[in-house]
Design an enzyme around this catalytic site. Sequence first.
Site, short mmCIF file in Angstrom:
data_model
loop_
_atom_site.label_atom_id
_atom_site.label_comp_id
_atom_site.label_asym_id
_atom_site.label_seq_id
_atom_site.Cartn_x
_atom_site.Cartn_y
_atom_site.Cartn_z
N LYS A 1 0.85 -1.18 0.00
CA LYS A 1 0.00 0.00 0.00
C LYS A 1 0.89 1.23 0.00
O LYS A 1 1.67 1.45 0.93
CB LYS A 1 -0.89 -0.01 1.24
CG LYS A 1 -1.78 1.23 1.33
CD LYS A 1 -2.79 1.12 2.43
CE LYS A 1 -3.61 2.38 2.55
NZ LYS A 1 -4.63 2.29 3.60
N LYS B 1 -2.18 -1.65 -3.91
CA LYS B 1 -3.04 -0.46 -3.88
C LYS B 1 -2.20 0.79 -3.93
O LYS B 1 -1.24 0.87 -3.16
CB LYS B 1 -3.83 -0.53 -2.58
CG LYS B 1 -4.68 0.65 -2.27
CD LYS B 1 -5.25 0.49 -0.89
CE LYS B 1 -6.01 1.74 -0.55
NZ LYS B 1 -6.33 1.81 0.83
C1 PBG Z 1 -7.60 3.13 5.37
C2 PBG Z 1 -7.80 3.07 3.91
C3 PBG Z 1 -7.60 4.06 2.94
C4 PBG Z 1 -8.07 3.55 1.74
C5 PBG Z 1 -8.50 2.25 2.01
N1 PBG Z 1 -8.30 1.98 3.34
C6 PBG Z 1 -7.13 5.46 3.05
C7 PBG Z 1 -5.77 5.81 3.44
O1 PBG Z 1 -4.89 4.98 3.65
O2 PBG Z 1 -5.58 7.01 3.59
C8 PBG Z 1 -8.11 4.27 0.43
C9 PBG Z 1 -9.13 3.76 -0.53
C10 PBG Z 1 -9.44 4.66 -1.67
O3 PBG Z 1 -8.80 5.70 -1.92
O4 PBG Z 1 -10.38 4.31 -2.40
N2 PBG Z 1 -6.33 3.37 5.83
#
Ligand code: PBG
Length: 317
Positions: free
Chosen positions: A190, A243
């Site tokens: 991520k 992601k």
């Molecule tokens: C929680 C999380 C996030 C997303 C999914 N889980 C946001 C982040 O890390 O700031 C982002 C999902 C999206 O942008 O569609 N931490």
Amino acid sequence: MSFPATRLRRLRRTDTLRALVRETSLSLDDVVMPLFACPGESVVRPVAGLPGIAQRSVDEIVREAHELTAAGVRAVLLFGIPDSKDADGSGAWDDDGIVQRALRALRAEAPGLTLLTDVCLCEYTEHGHCGTLDGDSVANDETLESLVRTAVSHVEAGADAVCPSDMMDGRVGAIRSALPEVPIVSYAVKYASAFYGPFREVAESAPSFGDRRGYQMDPANAREALQECALDLEEGADVLMVKPALPYLDVIRAVRERFDSPVWAYQVSGEYAMVRAAADAGHLEEHRAALEALTAIKRAGAGTIVTYWAKDLARWL
Ligand code: PBG
């Protein structure tokens, strides 16, 4: 052989010929729809940055779940917008918390739907970071305890699988020890991405200071992504998720080639919002751009995609 013996256009002549030689296909079995649960009743609160997506109270989540099921979507990923927030994000593991209530209602009223939950604290902390702070940095090992409690309470409320997205070191192992039989879909890779912007608006989870670069990955790194995956598998992850998706197709491909476990991708809010904005301004056709992006993500190696287009896809396929 080359031209004139080889003419690749021969197989492009009709729809059927193209379908017969198509290498990648999309199916409703391969998509997961994100849903955002909020307090109240009969609430459907749209957000400007994410057209078509809304915060929904539990009764409206159930209604949406019925529509998704009828359309052929089989899995959802739940996020929660709590009533109140605190320093540690304790609303995340409250038995009567917003995601827990949504899970119980969905379990009872939409039994056919597979329920995944995002396990993170940023929607529940008043500072918007993904765990308990130590100064202005997130304390890794203290946060692990909160994540485990959150994952366990999701499962007790009916989750079929948990998806840790916080990026603390060791979270998969900690959750695995507490939940030996529950699938863990790890957001293994991520990145600290600008493409989460619209999500933070709908989830009300933007950090109040700083950013997430102290725990999420540097977009410049691909080898490190493979290290993250190897560690998560050792710790007991069942699925590896990458992601965002479209800006990281090379990473999806690398993870697919290196590991044999399922690889998923999260086509994040900014990827969706960009296409929606361009389509709303009349510059491109939403469904064609969406299908092309989703196909590219699958072609890169993702088996399943978390996408805000899951419901539309049912109509388009
Ligand atoms: C929680 C999380 C996030 C997303 C999914 N889980 C946001 C982040 O890390 O700031 C982002 C999902 C999206 O942008 O569609 N931490």
